[in-house]
Enzyme design. Structure first.
Site, mmCIF file in Angstrom:
data_model
loop_
_atom_site.group_PDB
_atom_site.id
_atom_site.type_symbol
_atom_site.label_atom_id
_atom_site.label_comp_id
_atom_site.label_asym_id
_atom_site.label_seq_id
_atom_site.Cartn_x
_atom_site.Cartn_y
_atom_site.Cartn_z
ATOM 1 N N ASN A 8 170.081 16.949 32.546
ATOM 2 C CA ASN A 8 170.544 16.725 33.920
ATOM 3 C C ASN A 8 169.762 17.703 34.798
ATOM 4 O O ASN A 8 170.087 18.893 34.850
ATOM 5 C CB ASN A 8 172.048 16.962 34.035
ATOM 6 N N ARG A 92 170.626 11.851 33.126
ATOM 7 C CA ARG A 92 171.410 11.430 34.277
ATOM 8 C C ARG A 92 170.442 11.074 35.393
ATOM 9 O O ARG A 92 169.591 11.877 35.770
ATOM 10 C CB ARG A 92 172.338 12.546 34.748
ATOM 11 N N HIS A 180 178.864 9.155 41.092
ATOM 12 C CA HIS A 180 179.671 9.880 40.102
ATOM 13 C C HIS A 180 180.236 8.932 39.046
ATOM 14 O O HIS A 180 181.267 9.195 38.439
ATOM 15 C CB HIS A 180 180.821 10.650 40.784
ATOM 16 N N LEU A 208 186.185 16.122 42.483
ATOM 17 C CA LEU A 208 186.030 17.109 43.544
ATOM 18 C C LEU A 208 185.202 18.285 43.054
ATOM 19 O O LEU A 208 185.659 19.095 42.246
ATOM 20 C CB LEU A 208 187.408 17.603 44.016
ATOM 21 N N ARG A 240 176.958 18.350 52.142
ATOM 22 C CA ARG A 240 176.758 16.980 52.636
ATOM 23 C C ARG A 240 177.875 16.585 53.594
ATOM 24 O O ARG A 240 179.021 16.960 53.414
ATOM 25 C CB ARG A 240 176.676 16.000 51.462
ATOM 26 N N ARG A 284 185.226 28.371 46.263
ATOM 27 C CA ARG A 284 185.793 29.636 45.808
ATOM 28 C C ARG A 284 185.620 30.722 46.869
ATOM 29 O O ARG A 284 186.541 31.510 47.128
ATOM 30 C CB ARG A 284 185.142 30.064 44.488
ATOM 31 N N ASN A 331 189.757 23.290 38.565
ATOM 32 C CA ASN A 331 189.950 24.744 38.563
ATOM 33 C C ASN A 331 190.755 25.322 39.714
ATOM 34 O O ASN A 331 191.249 26.445 39.601
ATOM 35 C CB ASN A 331 188.570 25.427 38.536
ATOM 36 N N GLU A 378 180.374 14.236 31.701
ATOM 37 C CA GLU A 378 179.310 13.275 31.944
ATOM 38 C C GLU A 378 178.247 13.317 30.849
ATOM 39 O O GLU A 378 177.658 12.287 30.495
ATOM 40 C CB GLU A 378 178.677 13.562 33.302
#
Length: 404
Positions: A8, A92, A180, A208, A240, A284, A331, A378
């Site tokens: 990826n 991917r 996604h 998310l 974005r 975060r 998380n 994924e």
């Protein structure tokens, strides 16, 4: 031992995983690694199946100046030090356009077709294709498989697929694709084990992360997505913009004098949480910030998740479950709690203790709509698709064109 390499690639990092193929086609994750800081502070890090460190090495800038160089470094480490020579490589690839509804074995013709979609996914597509080209040139006999983020959504009906534009433009490929898809596909396959009572029902999945989207799934199939022609649409993301009146783009060009490339760069790199907060694109950092604009960016994100949940529930004509996944979804208990409050009208009631403990089911048992946290994978989906095509190339259509 046969192995499959999953790649990826991004603009400044190459993530890779190695899966062993054992028994009757069972896959086991053996190595998880990445080279990041490409062109600035290159570093190779890798861990074994239980998280044990296998490598942590810094390199001079000139040694890993771009993605092909990073592939060479990672490949040499795998081959020369670990004696790993994969039987196939799965990649991917973000945009499959109208041509590809399934993973595909890669040749130069496939690469040429996928290059046409670089402008539709400029943050991802050129970097996804870079390691493919490197391997094609250096190991032309090694099978490579492209797995598309758009593929899972390609069975949307015509109402979900179309924009209100002349049909000829739709026939040329201007349509709502959704992204996604590898993540949504994994969640759809995991639901029967995690929540068998709702797996065949109407489910909203909220992917998310730095890139964010939401999808409506019914009986394991994609029905609707918040993303459309490009990965700009829908939710505000790290950098974005998300949903935007097209008139804003016209205004930026006509009134602000911005070039097409400037507008593209602006919408992909300077908007979203970064643009709203002026602080960071990292949730975060926003959660730990005392800046009121950071707090506003978080509230905006939560508000838009709630709005799109209503849209997707309408597309499904009801709701049987809600799933959080990806970096923020898996998380951040506080973001989940805030979104849960926004979804109360749908019958969502979170259990604060289960949510704080990151349980698999975080809703109360009297919640009309159960809510789950399911870590996405994924890379495993890519490995499974790669193995499937390797064993039986005819199990996937090589091309799929919709007539809707």
């Amino acid at each position: 031992m046969d192995t499959i390499l999953v790649v990826n690639a991004g603009s400044s990092s190459v993530k890779f995983q190695v899966f062993s193929v054992e028994g009757e086609g069972n896959l086991y994750r053996r190595i998880k690694g990445q080279i990041d800081g490409i062109g600035s502070r290159p570093r190779l890090r890798a861990n074994g199946p239980n998280g044990e460190p296998m490598a942590d090495r810094a390199y001079p800038i000139e040694a890993v100046a771009d993605v092909p160089a990073a592939m060479s470094v990672a490949g040499a480490w795998l081959r020369e030090e670990l004696n790993i020579n994969p039987v196939a490589v799965g990649h991917r690839v973000v945009h499959g356009g109208p041509d590809y509804a399934n993973p595909v074995l890669i040749d130069h013709g496939v690469v040429g077709r996928l290059e046409r979609y670089i402008s539709l996914a400029p943050l991802h597509q050129p970097h996804n294709l870079a390691p493919i080209k490197t391997i094609l040139n250096n190991f032309p006999a090694l099978p490579q498989v492209a797995c598309f983020d758009t593929a899972f959504h390609r069975d949307h009906n015509a109402l979900a697929d179309h924009y209100a534009i002349p049909y000829q433009l739709h026939a040329e490929g201007i349509r709502r694709y959704g992204f996604h898809g590898l993540s949504y596909e994994y969640i759809a396959k995991r639901l029967p084990q995690v929540a068998p009572d709702v797996a065949g029902g109407r489910v909203i999945v909220a992917h998310l992360g730095s890139g964010a989207s939401m999808g409506a799934i019914k009986n394991g199939k994609s029905v609707e997505s918040t993303m459309g022609f490009t990965a700009l649409d829908g939710l505000a993301m790290g950098t974005r913009v998300g949903q935007l009146d097209p008139g804003v783009v016209l205004y930026l060009i006509a009134e602000k004098g911005m070039s097409i490339s400037k507008v593209q760069d602006f919408l992909y790199r300077d908007c979203g949480l970064k643009g709203l907060s002026g602080v960071s694109n990292d949730m975060r950092e926003l959660e730990s910030s005392e800046d009121p604009r950071a707090a506003f960016a978080i509230e905006y994100f939560v508000y838009r998740v709630g709005l799109h949940a209503g849209m997707l529930a309408a597309a499904l004509q009801g709701l049987d479950a809600f799933v959080f996944t990806a970096g923020i979804g898996e998380n951040s208990a506080s973001i989940r709690a805030r979104i849960g409050e926004r979804l109360a009208w749908l019958g969502v009631v979170l259990d604060p203790g289960e949510n704080a403990g990151h349980a698999s089911r975080i809703s109360r048992f009297d919640s009309r709509v159960p809510v789950y946290v399911i870590p996405t994978d994924e890379e495993l989906m890519i490995a499974q698709h790669t193995l499937s095509l390797l064993v039986n190339p005819k199990t996937h259509d090589q091309k799929h064109e919709r007539v809707s």
